[in-house]
Design an enzyme around this catalytic site. Structure first.
Site: not given
Length: 479
Positions: A159, A255, A289
């Site tokens: 992304n 992450e 996220c």
């Protein structure tokens, strides 16, 4: 708008190479499934050569003066900016962002690299006197140095294929580590072009090598390679957990996913809340996220808030990224099907559909669901798509309880005019970051960024990322 090149190569010792087998991985546009290009499907032997090369030159790279490494990063940022149009077009086609958003990512990345180049020069160790501890003597002194781990494996997500790659690579390089860079398959071309800028800037041979290919072939192999000394990864929670287990005795920064809530209290500015929530939930079709993934609204304001959200969402343009749409196709059909299954489950269990529209293949119209309850999957599972569930709560205590039972802990937003109350709630939320009267987001790249629970381990953000790339080495002087 055509891609300038179709077949891309991997980098080894500053040489661009095809895989020995000639095998490639085809990358297709989320917009129309048209082929964007291909990258090499490397073998384990080729990956091994990349790691060995990075290991061979690491000591020499670490021995360079800090200002030399910093100057390389400054030149990289300059070269990256020169390639803004080319790399922006690649991001646009490869991961389906609008062209303006894609170019903005490149420009932001150049600034991140520059900031890292400066911040890395401020790294220093410490000096400890022995007599601070009973029984020890002033004649015993410790010099605590900061030294690199060695070879860093940097694994980036689709992304933000340039920004989140550079946020790992730049801190590793400035601190004297060498890098094995594994871009996400969807996003690999953009990552390769980003590294082309680094090569143009004067990258020494072997200091960064690229590995591309099929995760089933090279994924576990590179993660468990004995000459990888640290791993930094952004991606799905399942993959992150697998990496953490397999990495075993080396440092890992992860992450991972999130289920970020927006808690809206009775005294909130509802116009602001609705605007921030919609922006946070639906930017890049929710494929972030840090996207707002559920709203917890107190019953006193839930109806009005829902109407305001509905009004904004109904004015959003749905279409392809080439059309500059607000809601664009999801990265692939599998992801879209998963999101659709969450919506269907919620509707079957009694959720109210506030907004909906046509779904065509991987292009999903934005869906707002009201009266979402705990028995619905969308209340807990990370949708990573253009769906916003609204859960009604009696008060902030119920919202806090809901959030504490969440398996994720990335961020949370609180909307209220009572800052004292916001601080009290923030203290009780088990998340990495709490946003007050603003959407959940990564924020400026120099802010600490972290997740707890299943949202990750370790801390990123330029300064923290630099810290993570170093370890203590102690020299004791017995005078």
């Amino acid at each position: 708008m055509e891609q300038q090149r179709y077949t891309h190569q991997y980098l080894l010792n500053n040489e661009w190479k095809d895989s020995e087998s000639g095998d490639v991985v085809e990358i297709k546009s989320p917009d129309d499934n048209a082929s964007v290009g291909s990258v090499p499907a490397m073998s384990q032997n080729e990956v091994d050569a990349a790691v060995e090369s990075a290991s061979d030159v690491q000591e020499n790279w670490a021995s360079k003066d800090g200002h030399v490494r910093s100057e390389l990063l400054h030149r990289w940022a300059e070269e990256l900016e020169k390639m803004t149009d080319e790399i922006g077009m690649s991001i646009h086609k490869e991961v389906g962002k609008t062209l303006s958003s894609a170019k903005s990512e490149v420009k932001r990345t150049a600034e991140l690299i520059r900031h890292t180049a400066e911040e890395g020069l401020r790294t220093h160790g410490s000096f400890i006197q022995g007599d601070a501890f009973p029984g020890a003597s002033r004649s015993t002194k410790a010099m605590v140095q900061k030294v690199p781990h060695g070879v860093v494996l940097a694994i980036a997500p689709f992304n933000y294929p340039v920004n989140l790659a550079a946020s790992k690579i730049a801190p590793a390089l400035i601190t004297g580590n060498t890098v094995v860079f594994k871009p996400a398959t969807q996003g690999a071309i953009s990552g390769i072009l980003m590294v082309e800028a680094l090569v143009k800037a004067g990258l020494p041979k072997g200091v960064l090598n690229i590995v591309t290919g099929r995760g089933s072939v090279i994924g576990d192999f590179v993660v468990t390679h004995p000459k990888i000394d640290m791993i930094t990864f952004t991606g799905g929670t399942g993959t992150g957990k697998n990496i953490a287990k397999k990495a075993s005795m080396i440092p890992v920064v992860l992450e991972l996913g999130g289920k970020d809530p927006a808690i809206v209290l009775e005294d909130a500015d509802l116009d602001l809340s609705a605007k921030e929530i919609v922006g946070g939930a639906f930017s890049y079709s929710g494929q972030r996220c840090t996207a707002i993934k559920r709203v917890m609204a107190t019953t006193a304001v839930a109806d009005e808030l829902t109407e305001k959200i509905k009004e904004i969402v109904n004015n959003m343009k749905v279409g392809k990224s080439t059309e500059g749409a607000d809601i664009i196709p999801m990265i692939d059909q599998k992801s879209a099907d998963y999101v659709t299954s969450l919506v269907e489950d919620a509707v079957n269990k009694g959720a109210t559909v506030v907004t909906s529209g046509e779904h065509q293949d991987n292009l999903l119209s934005p869906v707002v669901l009201d009266h979402v309850t705990e028995d619905m999957r969308v209340a807990w599972e990370e949708q990573f798509g253009p769906v916003l569930p609204i859960m009604r709560v009696e008060n902030e205590l119920e919202a806090i309880d809901l959030e504490k039972r969440n398996e994720y802990g990335l961020q949370a937003s609180i909307f209220t005019k009572n800052l004292e109350n916001a601080f009290t709630i923030a203290d009780r939320l088990n998340v990495g970051t709490v946003q007050v009267n603003g959407k959940t987001s990564r924020g400026p790249d120099h802010f600490p960024f972290l997740g707890v629970k299943n949202s990750g381990q370790g801390v990123q953000g330029i300064g923290r990322s630099i810290d993570s790339m170093l370890r203590d080495k102690v020299l004791v002087l017995n005078l």
